[in-house]
Design an enzyme around this catalytic site. Structure first.
Site, PDB file in Angstrom:
ATOM      1  N   ARG A  75       0.515   4.039  -1.701  1.00  0.00           N
ATOM      2  CA  ARG A  75       1.211   4.667  -2.821  1.00  0.00           C
ATOM      3  C   ARG A  75       2.681   4.272  -2.753  1.00  0.00           C
ATOM      4  O   ARG A  75       3.238   4.092  -1.663  1.00  0.00           O
ATOM      5  CB  ARG A  75       1.105   6.204  -2.741  1.00  0.00           C
ATOM      6  CG  ARG A  75      -0.241   6.756  -3.157  1.00  0.00           C
ATOM      7  CD  ARG A  75      -0.470   6.628  -4.654  1.00  0.00           C
ATOM      8  NE  ARG A  75      -1.718   7.216  -5.085  1.00  0.00           N
ATOM      9  CZ  ARG A  75      -2.859   6.543  -5.265  1.00  0.00           C
ATOM     10  NH1 ARG A  75      -2.916   5.249  -5.036  1.00  0.00           N
ATOM     11  NH2 ARG A  75      -3.947   7.159  -5.697  1.00  0.00           N
ATOM     12  N   HIS A  88      -0.745  -2.250  -9.638  1.00  0.00           N
ATOM     13  CA  HIS A  88      -1.691  -1.208  -9.193  1.00  0.00           C
ATOM     14  C   HIS A  88      -3.130  -1.639  -9.526  1.00  0.00           C
ATOM     15  O   HIS A  88      -3.870  -0.923 -10.200  1.00  0.00           O
ATOM     16  CB  HIS A  88      -1.376   0.150  -9.834  1.00  0.00           C
ATOM     17  CG  HIS A  88      -1.947   1.310  -9.051  1.00  0.00           C
ATOM     18  ND1 HIS A  88      -1.287   2.486  -8.857  1.00  0.00           N
ATOM     19  CD2 HIS A  88      -3.130   1.454  -8.412  1.00  0.00           C
ATOM     20  CE1 HIS A  88      -2.033   3.318  -8.146  1.00  0.00           C
ATOM     21  NE2 HIS A  88      -3.173   2.705  -7.860  1.00  0.00           N
TER      22      HIS A  88
HETATM   23  P1  NDP Z   1      -9.329   8.164   3.501  1.00  0.00           P
HETATM   24  O1  NDP Z   1      -9.009   9.603   3.350  1.00  0.00           O
HETATM   25  O2  NDP Z   1     -10.745   7.755   3.679  1.00  0.00           O
HETATM   26  O3  NDP Z   1      -8.505   7.572   4.747  1.00  0.00           O
HETATM   27  C1  NDP Z   1      -7.181   7.890   4.997  1.00  0.00           C
HETATM   28  C2  NDP Z   1      -6.801   7.335   6.369  1.00  0.00           C
HETATM   29  O4  NDP Z   1      -5.401   7.548   6.572  1.00  0.00           O
HETATM   30  C3  NDP Z   1      -7.524   8.040   7.506  1.00  0.00           C
HETATM   31  O5  NDP Z   1      -7.841   7.133   8.535  1.00  0.00           O
HETATM   32  C4  NDP Z   1      -6.474   9.033   8.017  1.00  0.00           C
HETATM   33  O6  NDP Z   1      -6.586   9.392   9.378  1.00  0.00           O
HETATM   34  C5  NDP Z   1      -5.203   8.223   7.811  1.00  0.00           C
HETATM   35  N1  NDP Z   1      -4.049   9.119   7.769  1.00  0.00           N
HETATM   36  C6  NDP Z   1      -3.800  10.135   6.914  1.00  0.00           C
HETATM   37  N2  NDP Z   1      -2.642  10.758   7.243  1.00  0.00           N
HETATM   38  C7  NDP Z   1      -2.162  10.112   8.336  1.00  0.00           C
HETATM   39  C8  NDP Z   1      -1.024  10.291   9.154  1.00  0.00           C
HETATM   40  N3  NDP Z   1      -0.129  11.256   8.927  1.00  0.00           N
HETATM   41  N4  NDP Z   1      -0.873   9.463  10.206  1.00  0.00           N
HETATM   42  C9  NDP Z   1      -1.765   8.488  10.463  1.00  0.00           C
HETATM   43  N5  NDP Z   1      -2.875   8.265   9.725  1.00  0.00           N
HETATM   44  C10 NDP Z   1      -3.063   9.070   8.668  1.00  0.00           C
HETATM   45  O7  NDP Z   1      -8.679   7.423   2.248  1.00  0.00           O
HETATM   46  P2  NDP Z   1      -9.129   6.044   1.586  1.00  0.00           P
HETATM   47  O8  NDP Z   1      -9.277   5.035   2.646  1.00  0.00           O
HETATM   48  O9  NDP Z   1     -10.265   6.259   0.665  1.00  0.00           O
HETATM   49  O10 NDP Z   1      -7.859   5.741   0.655  1.00  0.00           O
HETATM   50  C11 NDP Z   1      -6.569   5.597   1.219  1.00  0.00           C
HETATM   51  C12 NDP Z   1      -5.508   5.522   0.146  1.00  0.00           C
HETATM   52  O11 NDP Z   1      -5.534   4.265  -0.500  1.00  0.00           O
HETATM   53  C13 NDP Z   1      -5.624   6.501  -1.021  1.00  0.00           C
HETATM   54  O12 NDP Z   1      -5.207   7.794  -0.659  1.00  0.00           O
HETATM   55  C14 NDP Z   1      -4.728   5.861  -2.052  1.00  0.00           C
HETATM   56  O13 NDP Z   1      -3.390   6.280  -1.836  1.00  0.00           O
HETATM   57  C15 NDP Z   1      -4.841   4.378  -1.741  1.00  0.00           C
HETATM   58  N6  NDP Z   1      -5.591   3.676  -2.788  1.00  0.00           N
HETATM   59  C16 NDP Z   1      -4.964   2.700  -3.518  1.00  0.00           C
HETATM   60  C17 NDP Z   1      -5.639   2.000  -4.469  1.00  0.00           C
HETATM   61  C18 NDP Z   1      -4.993   0.877  -5.194  1.00  0.00           C
HETATM   62  O14 NDP Z   1      -5.615   0.310  -6.113  1.00  0.00           O
HETATM   63  N7  NDP Z   1      -3.789   0.489  -4.846  1.00  0.00           N
HETATM   64  C19 NDP Z   1      -7.045   2.272  -4.770  1.00  0.00           C
HETATM   65  C20 NDP Z   1      -7.628   3.292  -3.936  1.00  0.00           C
HETATM   66  C21 NDP Z   1      -6.905   3.971  -3.004  1.00  0.00           C
HETATM   67  P3  NDP Z   1      -7.862  10.236   9.920  1.00  0.00           P
HETATM   68  O15 NDP Z   1      -9.026   9.274   9.801  1.00  0.00           O
HETATM   69  O16 NDP Z   1      -7.526  10.521  11.308  1.00  0.00           O
HETATM   70  O17 NDP Z   1      -7.997  11.415   9.012  1.00  0.00           O
HETATM   71  C1  OXD Z   2      -7.006   5.250  -6.329  1.00  0.00           C
HETATM   72  C2  OXD Z   2      -6.157   4.262  -7.018  1.00  0.00           C
HETATM   73  O1  OXD Z   2      -6.472   6.120  -5.636  1.00  0.00           O
HETATM   74  O2  OXD Z   2      -6.680   3.481  -7.850  1.00  0.00           O
HETATM   75  O3  OXD Z   2      -8.237   5.144  -6.480  1.00  0.00           O
HETATM   76  O4  OXD Z   2      -4.956   4.192  -6.727  1.00  0.00           O
END
Ligand code: NDP
Ligand code: OXD
Length: 309
Positions: free
Chosen positions: A224, A272
């Site tokens: 993000r 994005h």
């Molecule tokens: P998940 O919830 O499956 O994974 C999030 C990961 O981040 C987990 O491993 C989590 O750790 C880790 N995490 C969260 N907080 C912290 C922290 N404070 N310190 C260290 N690690 C942390 O999310 P997704 O993989 O599905 O998606 C991730 C992000 O990708 C979304 O939230 C979104 O912002 C972004 N995104 C962007 C898109 C784009 O087109 N640009 C599309 C889709 C998503 P733990 O496993 O220990 O909980």
């Molecule tokens: C999502 C994105 O969070 O597209 O799925 O950013």
């Protein structure tokens, strides 16, 4: 009762066709044609206007059309007692892994340098080492980060990852928590950010973090916009601490005209667009949750509102 569809980027008629194929008889209304708000019991949404969901008195579930729900959680009026599910689907996951692989390969094979060379009519052969000589570090090892790691591993890259809780993933060094961040960064040539935006991760991509990377590291950022301190990135690129950045997400989207990222030689901008859900696949996941809601069964992919993702 009906499902309300709210999105300025997703195609409602494609979703309607797929959802009604899986849930015959489902009534789907498309915002702003909401009709009687009391008749809406489910909402399928991407960036709904603040306050919209609070105005639906019989809402029983909110299904996000995206994986990240940070914007919704920032809405102080978001109904606290209505379950919120994020989108986890194989097309969203696969397209993100493609994006990460595409840009890791771009850096590994010097395609960023060749693009610059071409602009300056400069012919120079640059030979990369084997993929294992390039160390890729992934911030966030959730659904997206762990799949990107799997795909990169298949191409032979050297991998490491960082998450909040400790992971044990095949073929990669896993680090966690604050103490794990510095050793993780110390051996990362290409840093990939796939974190959710939470109070803990806001501004994490800053000068202190860049300072812990090897000189000349690259950044691929698809989390993000607010993860990144934009001025710190420009400073790190300008003094050569970082050699390049690929950015898909921004504090302000669309990226405003005249923003320095547009014309920076070492920055690649995508709008994005890193990953997207194919309605044929995403709708099957949402339909599963609709059936679960109706049957009183536990919903899938529930957001933990305390954790913020
Ligand atoms: P998940 O919830 O499956 O994974 C999030 C990961 O981040 C987990 O491993 C989590 O750790 C880790 N995490 C969260 N907080 C912290 C922290 N404070 N310190 C260290 N690690 C942390 O999310 P997704 O993989 O599905 O998606 C991730 C992000 O990708 C979304 O939230 C979104 O912002 C972004 N995104 C962007 C898109 C784009 O087109 N640009 C599309 C889709 C998503 P733990 O496993 O220990 O909980
Ligand atoms: C999502 C994105 O969070 O597209 O799925 O950013």
């Amino acid at each position: 009762m009906a499902l309300l569809f709210v999105s300025h980027v997703d195609e409602p008629e494609l979703w309607r066709a797929e959802l009604t194929r899986h849930v015959p008889g489902l009534e789907m209304r498309v915002h702003p044609e909401t009709g009687d708000p009391a008749e809406i019991d489910m909402a399928l949404v991407w960036l709904p206007p603040e306050g919209l969901l609070a105005g639906l008195p019989n809402l029983r579930a909110i299904f996000s059309l995206g994986a990240g729900v940070d914007a919704m959680l920032r809405d102080p009026t978001l109904p606290a007692d209505v379950p919120l599910c994020r989108l986890v689907d194989s097309s969203l996951t696969a397209t993100m892994s493609e994006y990460v692989l595409l840009h890791v390969l771009k850096y590994h094979r010097f395609q960023d340098r060749y693009a610059r060379d071409q602009r300056h009519e400069h012919w120079q052969l640059r030979l990369p080492g084997p993929p294992a000589s390039t160390r890729v570090g992934i911030l966030g090892l959730g659904v997206l980060g762990s799949d990107a790691a799997r795909v990169l591993r298949g191409h032979g890259f050297s991998l490491r990852g960082w998450s909040r809780t400790q992971k044990d993933l095949p073929g990669m060094a896993c680090f966690s928590g604050e103490d794990g961040l510095a050793p993780f960064l110390a051996e990362t040539d290409i840093l990939v950010c796939l974190l959710p935006l939470t109070p803990e991760t806001t501004g994490i991509l800053n000068c202190d973090l860049f300072g812990l990377l090897p000189d000349g590291a690259r950044l691929i950022h698809a989390g993000r916009g607010a993860h990144l301190v934009e001025a710190d990135l420009l400073a790190a690129l300008d003094r050569g601490k970082l050699a390049g950045a690929t950015l898909d997400v921004f504090t302000q989207e669309p990226l405003p005209e005249g923003h320095p990222f547009w014309r920076h030689e070492a920055i690649d901008v995508t709008p994005h667009a890193a990953s997207y859900s194919h309605p044929e696949i995403g709708a099957a996941v949402v339909a599963d949750n609709i059936r679960r809601l109706r049957a009183g069964q536990p919903l899938l992919h529930l957001v933990n509102r305390t954790r913020g993702y």
